[in-house]
Design a protein around this motif. Sequence first.
Motif, short mmCIF file in Angstrom:
data_model
loop_
_atom_site.label_atom_id
_atom_site.label_comp_id
_atom_site.label_asym_id
_atom_site.label_seq_id
_atom_site.Cartn_x
_atom_site.Cartn_y
_atom_site.Cartn_z
N PHE A 160 7.53 -8.04 28.44
CA PHE A 160 7.53 -9.15 27.64
C PHE A 160 8.54 -10.12 28.34
O PHE A 160 8.03 -11.53 28.36
CB PHE A 160 8.57 -8.97 26.37
CG PHE A 160 7.77 -8.11 25.42
CD1 PHE A 160 6.47 -8.70 24.78
CD2 PHE A 160 8.11 -6.96 24.70
CE1 PHE A 160 5.68 -8.09 23.94
CE2 PHE A 160 7.50 -6.57 23.77
CZ PHE A 160 6.21 -7.02 23.26
N GLY A 161 9.25 -9.85 29.20
CA GLY A 161 10.01 -10.96 30.14
C GLY A 161 9.07 -11.54 30.94
O GLY A 161 9.29 -12.93 31.25
N ALA A 162 8.43 -10.67 31.81
CA ALA A 162 7.71 -11.21 32.73
C ALA A 162 6.44 -11.97 32.29
O ALA A 162 6.11 -13.26 32.57
CB ALA A 162 6.93 -10.17 33.38
N LYS A 163 5.97 -11.78 31.05
CA LYS A 163 4.79 -12.58 30.61
C LYS A 163 5.13 -13.68 29.84
O LYS A 163 4.55 -14.78 29.86
CB LYS A 163 4.07 -11.59 29.70
CG LYS A 163 3.32 -10.34 30.26
CD LYS A 163 2.47 -10.54 31.47
CE LYS A 163 1.84 -9.48 31.99
NZ LYS A 163 1.22 -9.80 33.46
N PHE A 164 6.37 -13.56 29.24
CA PHE A 164 6.91 -14.84 28.48
C PHE A 164 7.37 -15.79 29.49
O PHE A 164 7.23 -17.10 29.33
CB PHE A 164 8.14 -14.38 27.76
CG PHE A 164 7.76 -14.34 26.27
CD1 PHE A 164 7.40 -15.46 25.59
CD2 PHE A 164 7.86 -13.01 25.51
CE1 PHE A 164 7.03 -15.28 23.98
CE2 PHE A 164 7.37 -12.74 24.26
CZ PHE A 164 7.00 -13.72 23.54
N LEU A 165 7.86 -15.59 30.88
CA LEU A 165 8.28 -16.33 31.93
C LEU A 165 6.98 -17.00 32.33
O LEU A 165 7.05 -18.17 32.69
CB LEU A 165 8.95 -15.52 32.91
CG LEU A 165 9.41 -16.34 34.00
CD1 LEU A 165 10.40 -17.52 33.72
CD2 LEU A 165 9.95 -15.48 35.23
N ASN A 166 5.83 -16.31 32.44
CA ASN A 166 4.59 -16.82 32.83
C ASN A 166 4.12 -17.81 31.96
O ASN A 166 3.66 -18.85 32.32
CB ASN A 166 3.55 -15.64 33.22
CG ASN A 166 3.65 -14.89 34.21
OD1 ASN A 166 4.58 -14.96 35.16
ND2 ASN A 166 3.15 -13.65 34.17
N ALA A 167 4.25 -17.54 30.82
CA ALA A 167 3.61 -18.40 29.67
C ALA A 167 4.67 -19.84 29.88
O ALA A 167 4.04 -21.05 29.73
CB ALA A 167 3.70 -18.02 28.47
N LYS A 168 6.14 -19.59 29.82
CA LYS A 168 6.84 -20.63 29.97
C LYS A 168 6.56 -21.69 31.21
O LYS A 168 6.45 -22.92 31.02
CB LYS A 168 8.33 -20.27 29.96
CG LYS A 168 9.24 -21.47 29.98
CD LYS A 168 10.61 -20.88 29.91
CE LYS A 168 11.81 -22.04 30.16
NZ LYS A 168 13.23 -21.66 30.19
N ILE A 169 6.72 -21.19 32.19
CA ILE A 169 6.31 -21.78 33.41
C ILE A 169 4.92 -22.59 33.46
O ILE A 169 4.64 -23.81 33.93
CB ILE A 169 6.40 -21.00 34.64
CG1 ILE A 169 7.67 -20.47 34.92
CG2 ILE A 169 5.66 -21.49 35.90
CD1 ILE A 169 7.69 -19.32 36.03
N GLN A 170 3.96 -21.73 32.71
CA GLN A 170 2.53 -22.53 32.59
C GLN A 170 2.64 -23.64 31.97
O GLN A 170 1.89 -24.92 32.13
CB GLN A 170 1.27 -21.66 32.46
CG GLN A 170 0.10 -22.05 32.39
CD GLN A 170 -1.02 -21.09 32.08
OE1 GLN A 170 -0.97 -20.50 31.09
NE2 GLN A 170 -2.15 -20.77 32.85
N LEU A 171 3.45 -23.70 30.71
CA LEU A 171 3.35 -24.54 29.70
C LEU A 171 3.92 -25.93 30.20
O LEU A 171 3.44 -27.05 29.94
CB LEU A 171 4.20 -23.94 28.53
CG LEU A 171 3.26 -23.40 27.48
CD1 LEU A 171 4.25 -22.70 26.51
CD2 LEU A 171 2.17 -23.83 26.94
N GLU A 172 5.05 -25.61 31.07
CA GLU A 172 5.91 -26.98 31.82
C GLU A 172 4.96 -27.49 32.74
O GLU A 172 5.15 -28.60 32.99
CB GLU A 172 6.92 -26.23 32.35
CG GLU A 172 8.17 -25.60 31.01
CD GLU A 172 9.25 -25.05 31.77
OE1 GLU A 172 9.45 -25.03 32.95
OE2 GLU A 172 10.14 -24.74 31.03
N ARG A 173 4.52 -26.76 33.73
CA ARG A 173 3.65 -27.06 34.74
C ARG A 173 2.57 -28.02 34.50
O ARG A 173 2.28 -28.97 35.03
CB ARG A 173 3.25 -25.89 35.90
CG ARG A 173 2.56 -26.22 36.85
CD ARG A 173 1.98 -25.05 37.73
NE ARG A 173 3.25 -24.44 38.09
CZ ARG A 173 3.88 -24.53 39.25
NH1 ARG A 173 3.67 -25.48 40.07
NH2 ARG A 173 5.11 -23.79 39.48
#
Length: 429
Positions: A160-173
Amino acid sequence: MEHRQSSKVLLHPSADTFHRATGFVFLFGQMFSIFPISGILCKTSHQLHFRWFSIRTIYYLVLTIFQIISFSLSIRRVVRTGKSFSAFASVFFYFVTLTGSFFIFRLARRWKSVIGRIEKIEKIFLYPPYRQVGWTMRWKVRLIAFILLFGAIIEHLFYFGAKFLNAKIQLERCNINIPMFEHYLRTERRHLYPTIPFTNIIATLFEWANISSTICWSYLDVLVTVFSVNMAYRFKQLSDRMKRVRFKTVPDTFWIEIRSHFTDLTNLLNYLDNELSNIIILSCGSNLYFICQQLFNSFSVTPEQLNAVYFWYSLIYIIIRALTMLFFAASINEAAKEPYQMLKSLPYTSWTCEIQRFSDQLISEVIGFSGKRFFYITRTLILALIGTIVTYELVLLDHVVEAPELIQKSCHITYIETIESNISTTSTT
């Protein structure tokens, strides 16, 4: 002849029985719809009950429906988008967990009779002349189950931590104005949401069903392990009793009783093997597949720290869980061989017809858990599986590795493009 305990003897509340050892193990599983049976924490197995119309069973059936939908839609996506090793992994995961939950559910329906059969033999080993060998069986079962299940929870938290981090980075980028939870699910559950309308309630239910599937996958190994610990412990108790008279002259009645108790244990083991064979085959097969899959993915691990930590922890956990199950299952075979080693050390003058019969029985059969008699779990099998995995890894070294997919560095998001295309089509119409 030493006194054999009557089957009518009531078990003491603190007796070291399998029923009392596994109560908390199955209670944790019931949080995830696994093992829907009541009375697992009661002191006696007489209060065990399975009911079709109970909250536990209905809970299991509801989550099973969600898992069937996920399995069906994952097959649909593979058929539509094309076959690949990574895409098929999702289909295989749902197949393993769905089939495994059915096997466990079927075992739960017969659990009262299974425990009754175990306790009928256990009563022999709960009283003198048998005694405790090392740690109690109850603590061994609980400790091993806790370690395996705690490791499964940590593995899923890393996921969950890895996938949520991926999602957050992509939304911001990519400057995307979408809730992170929705974006995470639409990217990670791509087989679901092109077909099913996204709502927070439906998404939460499907995600909980997915978590339950993951825990069920770990329970396949946990079940085989706790049964193995129990059976190996009873064989060790019998060997311990033989050790205490190794240098003494004992009458034939002693060996008659030892052989009778050994036969009781092997009959119980054969009964449990018949009940668990499907789970054993599924567990061994799925562990081998997912270890090979993770080794394949190890050549393209993303450099981001949390993703790398999740990947390597997941791989190490799967290997440790599989080896733990295999090691304890193989320990049954090792424990059952100990009486024969002791018989070989007896002086020739002590050899009798009863000892000869017992010796013939020990060398005439393979004792241990098996997968429908196609294979027996022994130390030789463990070495064979390790050799297979090493061979697979060496073959992979000769292949070209694909570049890793860095989702957080890409703004090419399929589901958003699909939504925009649908909106454009609708407005044109």
